[in-house]
Design an enzyme around this catalytic site. Sequence first.
Site, PDB file in Angstrom:
ATOM      1  N   GLY A  13     -13.317 -14.793  13.626  1.00 13.08           N
ATOM      2  CA  GLY A  13     -12.709 -13.662  14.309  1.00 13.08           C
ATOM      3  C   GLY A  13     -13.446 -12.370  14.031  1.00 13.08           C
ATOM      4  N   SER A  14     -12.691 -11.293  13.905  1.00 17.36           N
ATOM      5  CA  SER A  14     -13.292  -9.958  13.822  1.00 17.36           C
ATOM      6  C   SER A  14     -14.078  -9.701  12.545  1.00 17.36           C
ATOM      7  CB  SER A  14     -12.195  -8.892  13.965  1.00 17.36           C
ATOM      8  OG  SER A  14     -11.618  -8.963  15.254  1.00 17.36           O
ATOM      9  N   THR A  15     -13.966 -10.566  11.546  1.00 21.76           N
ATOM     10  CA  THR A  15     -14.784 -10.375  10.348  1.00 21.76           C
ATOM     11  C   THR A  15     -16.266 -10.537  10.656  1.00 21.76           C
ATOM     12  OG1 THR A  15     -14.457 -12.714   9.772  1.00 21.76           O
ATOM     13  CG2 THR A  15     -12.971 -11.121   8.741  1.00 21.76           C
TER      14      THR A  15
END
Length: 593
Positions: A312-314
Amino acid sequence: MIRGGNAGSSRVAASKGVAFSKSPVLAVRLPVWRSRVVLFVMFAAFAALGARALWLQGVSTQFLQKQGESRYAFTLDLPATRGKIMDRNGQVLASSVPVKAVWAVPDNVLEAPPEKLRALAGLLEISEAELRKKLDSDRNLIYLKRQVEQEVADKIAKLDIDGIVMRREYKRFYPQGEVMTHVVGFTNVEDVGQESMELAQQKNLVGIPGSRRVIKDRLGHIVEDIGTTRAPHDGKDLTLSVDSKIQYIAYTQLKDAVEKFKAKAGGAVVLDVHTGEVLALANYPSYDPNNRRALTGAQLRNRVMTDSFEPGSTLKPITVALALDSGRVKPSTLIDTGPGRYTILDRTITDTKGHGVINVAQIIEMSSNIGTSKMALSMPSQEMWEMFTKVGFGQQPKWGFPGAVAGRVRPYKSWRPVEQATMSYGNGISVSLIQLARSYMMFARDGDTIPLSFQKVNELPAGQQIIKPQTARQMREMLESVVSGDHGTAKKAQIPGYRAGGKTGTAYKVENGRYAMPRKYIGSFVGMVPMSAPRFIIAVMIDEPTQGGHYGGQVAAPTFAAVAANALRAMNVPPDSSVTEIVIPTDTGPEAM
């Protein structure tokens, strides 16, 4: 008269050996040489037996002596002590304690009084019927039980049952139990490593067993020690990189988070920025390696190493770092993210809300999918693929830890524009939690990355430059804004007295190659502390949270803060912020991605 005379003459002829029938069918004709051959063979056989007897009893007596010795002389194995496993500070994590293996000569044991057999069965923790079933064997010697504690073995010896033999062996003991088990692992009854470092370092830990010759009586008791044939060589001790204090902190905080959010599982890892050492690796659920009777597959799984998931956004900081490093954008470069919807061919990418025109730094702070996608589409897919592989995604780890997965990054030639866009913010790519943590090493170390180690490092490893030092410093500022900025998605990652930075991630869970339905989530956070001079990289993953939210900023960021705060104090890292009290907003909406 003539007939009578003929009959009488026939009887006389028969009595004198004349054949009673001259039929060629009944005639027996044997050659003379055949009887002579049979006679010669029989003579030769008797001569050979006589010669063999003369040789064994008069010339060479070793064979008969060896056969006789095999009835009373035996070679016993002398087990080598398995090497200890210790943490970086010398605290014992695994050691071998002496125990006994209980053998039996079935015929002799069955002659024991019934009350002694009942007592023996009780000490062996089996029923009397099961004991008698084991003893009903044609073998001369059988195992009754392995790894019997010394106290129990002493009680068995006091029963004084003929035919009971006990042999020394070793049993592995793990003082820290479930806290350290996914790092250390365990051994089986044969003292062979089965998981984690016990398995990975089997050759070094196991040692070389020895042997000795003894004389036993008919009951199997040793009556004389002939001598040592080969002395045992104990295994080598192993010093790990893990720190017991930080490991305990990571495990307890992770356990609290999984229980608080009623999640399926969770994982956490702590890395030393300076050396690449793994200071903590925790999974929950866990298990006690000293008592594995009720062990399940869910408890055994080392999720930090063996489970891959969409980050995801990591992953956004890695995409943004590539755009910065290549000179395509600056932190102040403006990008129009529109009303929160961006269509690529037949697919629409969305943000949690419309951010309008924002700069690159704000794209990280607000976690904009659209802004990250537009930067990604301005770059060749090959450059993105090379960046992912440089930080270790899709590559088989070489950390000397069994079961570590490579994750998945598809070849860049097969990427479509929409796939390149979604991969830029962590969809369509899979990584393990420890791979994700290591990828942030380049941000904490001024652009270079170093190998990870599960053993204590005595010499600093050489680094591989991935991005420019200036790019790494710019990324650290952006990551800090995620935690402390007005629009940051990880305000719950703040730590009183310390500056922290990192990135939240929330992704749909993939099951059997498809997104799970109904939706299941994995919330994650990867960060570093203190930001003035990063010492630790800490990554947290919460699998399927079902209560209190599912966004990374809600479920993983608070765990990061708790682990980081306690680890910094445990290692006496001086504070780098004057802020000693933090007020966390109560908002838990989509902004907390």
